[in-house]
Design a protein around this motif. Structure first.
Motif, PDB file in Angstrom:
ATOM      1  N   ASN A  43       0.136   0.537  -9.034  1.00 46.60           N
ATOM      2  CA  ASN A  43       0.263   1.542  -8.179  1.00 46.60           C
ATOM      3  C   ASN A  43      -0.152   1.024  -6.710  1.00 46.60           C
ATOM      4  N   GLY A  44       0.119   1.857  -5.680  1.00 43.20           N
ATOM      5  CA  GLY A  44      -0.077   1.369  -4.286  1.00 43.20           C
ATOM      6  C   GLY A  44      -1.654   1.191  -4.100  1.00 43.20           C
ATOM      7  N   HIS A  45      -2.502   1.570  -4.688  1.00 40.96           N
ATOM      8  CA  HIS A  45      -3.825   1.297  -4.273  1.00 40.96           C
ATOM      9  C   HIS A  45      -4.343  -0.119  -4.925  1.00 40.96           C
ATOM     10  N   TYR A  65       3.866   2.515  -8.473  1.00 43.92           N
ATOM     11  CA  TYR A  65       3.813   3.843  -8.332  1.00 43.92           C
ATOM     12  C   TYR A  65       3.345   4.385  -6.910  1.00 43.92           C
ATOM     13  N   GLY A  66       4.267   4.715  -5.826  1.00 46.18           N
ATOM     14  CA  GLY A  66       3.829   4.826  -4.619  1.00 46.18           C
ATOM     15  C   GLY A  66       4.937   4.247  -3.753  1.00 46.18           C
ATOM     16  N   VAL A  67       5.061   4.685  -2.594  1.00 44.26           N
ATOM     17  CA  VAL A  67       5.926   3.902  -1.791  1.00 44.26           C
ATOM     18  C   VAL A  67       5.259   2.898  -0.851  1.00 44.26           C
ATOM     19  N   GLY A  68       4.083   2.962  -0.768  1.00 45.86           N
ATOM     20  CA  GLY A  68       3.205   1.964   0.108  1.00 45.86           C
ATOM     21  C   GLY A  68       3.044   0.808  -0.864  1.00 45.86           C
ATOM     22  N   LEU A  91       8.771  11.451  -2.440  1.00 43.84           N
ATOM     23  CA  LEU A  91       7.463  12.127  -2.049  1.00 43.84           C
ATOM     24  C   LEU A  91       7.486  12.440  -0.517  1.00 43.84           C
ATOM     25  N   ARG A 222      -2.164   4.270   6.132  1.00 46.21           N
ATOM     26  CA  ARG A 222      -3.097   3.375   5.614  1.00 46.21           C
ATOM     27  C   ARG A 222      -4.460   3.621   6.348  1.00 46.21           C
ATOM     28  N   HIS A 269      -7.365  11.084  -0.170  1.00 46.28           N
ATOM     29  CA  HIS A 269      -5.709  10.186  -0.083  1.00 46.28           C
ATOM     30  C   HIS A 269      -4.816  11.112  -1.342  1.00 46.28           C
ATOM     31  N   SER A 272       0.521  12.788  -1.492  1.00 47.78           N
ATOM     32  CA  SER A 272       1.471  12.936  -2.438  1.00 47.78           C
ATOM     33  C   SER A 272       1.276  13.809  -3.868  1.00 47.78           C
ATOM     34  N   ARG A 278       4.060  13.919  -8.298  1.00 47.38           N
ATOM     35  CA  ARG A 278       3.546  12.974  -8.919  1.00 47.38           C
ATOM     36  C   ARG A 278       4.338  12.556 -10.241  1.00 47.38           C
ATOM     37  N   MET A 281       7.409  10.566  -9.219  1.00 42.65           N
ATOM     38  CA  MET A 281       6.785   9.188  -8.752  1.00 42.65           C
ATOM     39  C   MET A 281       7.017   8.251 -10.115  1.00 42.65           C
TER      40      MET A 281
HETATM   41  C1  8YV Z   1       0.069   7.272  -3.724  1.00 45.40           C
HETATM   42  C2  8YV Z   1       0.666   6.414  -1.584  1.00 45.40           C
HETATM   43  O1  8YV Z   1      -1.289   8.160  -3.983  1.00 45.40           O
HETATM   44  O2  8YV Z   1       3.092   6.474  -2.109  1.00 45.40           O
HETATM   45  C3  8YV Z   1       2.026   6.014  -1.277  1.00 45.40           C
HETATM   46  O3  8YV Z   1       2.159   5.004  -0.522  1.00 45.40           O
HETATM   47  O4  8YV Z   1      -0.377   6.318  -0.607  1.00 45.40           O
HETATM   48  C4  8YV Z   1       0.346   7.678  -2.517  1.00 45.40           C
HETATM   49  O5  8YV Z   1       1.634   8.591  -2.516  1.00 45.40           O
HETATM   50  C5  8YV Z   1      -0.537   5.960  -4.002  1.00 45.40           C
HETATM   51  O6  8YV Z   1       0.294   4.912  -3.797  1.00 45.40           O
HETATM   52  C6  8YV Z   1      -0.958   5.975  -5.544  1.00 45.40           C
HETATM   53  O7  8YV Z   1      -1.479   4.849  -5.701  1.00 45.40           O
END
Ligand code: 8YV
Ligand code: NAP
Length: 310
Positions: A43-45, A65-68, A91, A222, A269, A272, A278, A281
């Protein structure tokens, strides 16, 4: 069966689809067959730590999982021929709605008014007046997929839209080549760029001072995009009017100073974070993995690895 390394959590719906074709190993379990792993779901985090990526010799694809995706070293992945995917577009509307919520909360005193009603304080006197969220000059830092969705939703509030990006776009909004100049020209600054080195602390003291004592800073991008200590000082000194924040530099930690300020709205955070978005995504994360297994191609590669998607 193929071997997938799971970093962070996945939903039950994702697991069900993935288990049909992958043996899932969890990074958090510590023990996984590094030589056999061909795919990663993250995921993005959490991204993928450099030492983990380096220890997977047969890795072919990372699905985020996430666009960033600033937590993934896409340059290192591209050099090894590893495709990286993310979850763009699905999202946009949700993050735009979160942004509008933050802007409304900042102008209309929504949270304080709600607390006033709930506490019974209303019985001892009316609530103070708030400020209108209509007809504002709004500057959008990052007019990409989500930034444009935000601009669209802002039309309902008769906002005058300004934007700053590195490349001018063919849109009916006022472009500013300088972020500071845009901050000077608007009442609200909305941050919705990617994170990473090119945007690190791009919202600095100069930008916040230009936004000014009546200005609203909204960050849904961010935490790294805003110089957080400088923002805390600007809010404390009254040089910046208000901050409405969904993201933080060291999240999930939020600076204590922000937690007691009345001119701040804080979210964990959740840009989305609805069941519907979710699910979309998660669906795209799995679709990318299955497409790669079936066809050797993916649906939504990040630009840095798109050339590998032939
Ligand atoms: C998500 C986000 O919470 O898509 C992104 O870049 O920051 C959020 O939609 C995150 O990526 C989940 O880890
Ligand atoms: P996108 O379509 O790639 O748009 C990014 C925009 O930022 C583009 O307009 C780009 O324009 C601009 N930009 C990039 N670097 C810049 C720089 N150094 N200076 C100025 N502008 C810059 O991305 P998106 O899909 O809209 O997503 C944007 C970001 O939102 C994600 O990367 C993520 O970090 C964040 N996000 C947060 C949440 C949340 O839950 N809070 C949810 C989803 C996404 P130029 O290239 O022309 O500069």
């Amino acid at each position: 069966m193929h071997d997938l390394l799971q970093i962070g959590g996945i939903t039950d719906a994702m697991r069900e689809r993935l288990e049909a074709v992958f043996t899932i190993h969890r990074l958090s379990d510590g023990d996984y067959p590094a030589d056999k792993i061909t795919h990663v779901a993250t995921n993005g985090h959490d991204g993928i730590p450099a030492d983990v990526m380096a220890a997977l010799p047969n890795l072919k694809m990372i699905s985020c999982y996430g666009v960033g995706y600033d937590a993934i070293d896409t340059k290192a992945a591209a050099e090894r021929g590893i495709l990286v995917t993310h979850t763009p577009d699905v999202l946009n509307a949700e993050v735009a709605s979160t942004t509008i919520l933050l802007m409304l909360a900042s102008y209309r005193n929504f949270l304080a008014d709600e607390a006033h009603a709930r506490s019974g304080a209303w019985e001892n006197g009316g609530a103070p007046l708030s400020r209108s969220a209509d007809n504002r000059k709004v500057g959008i830092l990052g007019l990409g997929r989500i930034g444009q969705a935000i601009a669209s939703k802002l039309k309902a509030f008769d906002a005058e839209i300004h934007y700053h990006t590195r490349n001018k776009r063919d849109v009916p909004y006022t472009y500013h080549a300088s972020l500071t100049d845009m901050a000077q020209a608007v009442e609200v600054l909305i941050c919705i760029t990617p994170g990473g080195p090119s945007t690190h602390h791009i919202v600095n003291t100069e930008v916040m001072d230009a936004l000014g004592p009546e200005g609203r800073l909204i960050n849904v991008s961010r935490g790294s995009v805003v110089d957080e200590p400088a923002m805390v000082s600007a809010l404390q000194d009254g040089r910046l009017g208000y901050a409405a924040l969904d993201v933080f530099e060291a999240e999930p930690k939020i600076p204590d100073a922000l937690k007691t300020m009345p001119n701040v709205v804080l979210l964990p955070h959740v840009g989305s974070a609805t069941h519907e978005t979710r699910a979309a995504m998660g669906g795209l994360v799995v679709d990318n993995l299955l497409e790669h297994l079936g066809k050797g191609k993916v649906l939504t590669p990040v630009p840095e690895t798109a050339h590998l998607n032939a």
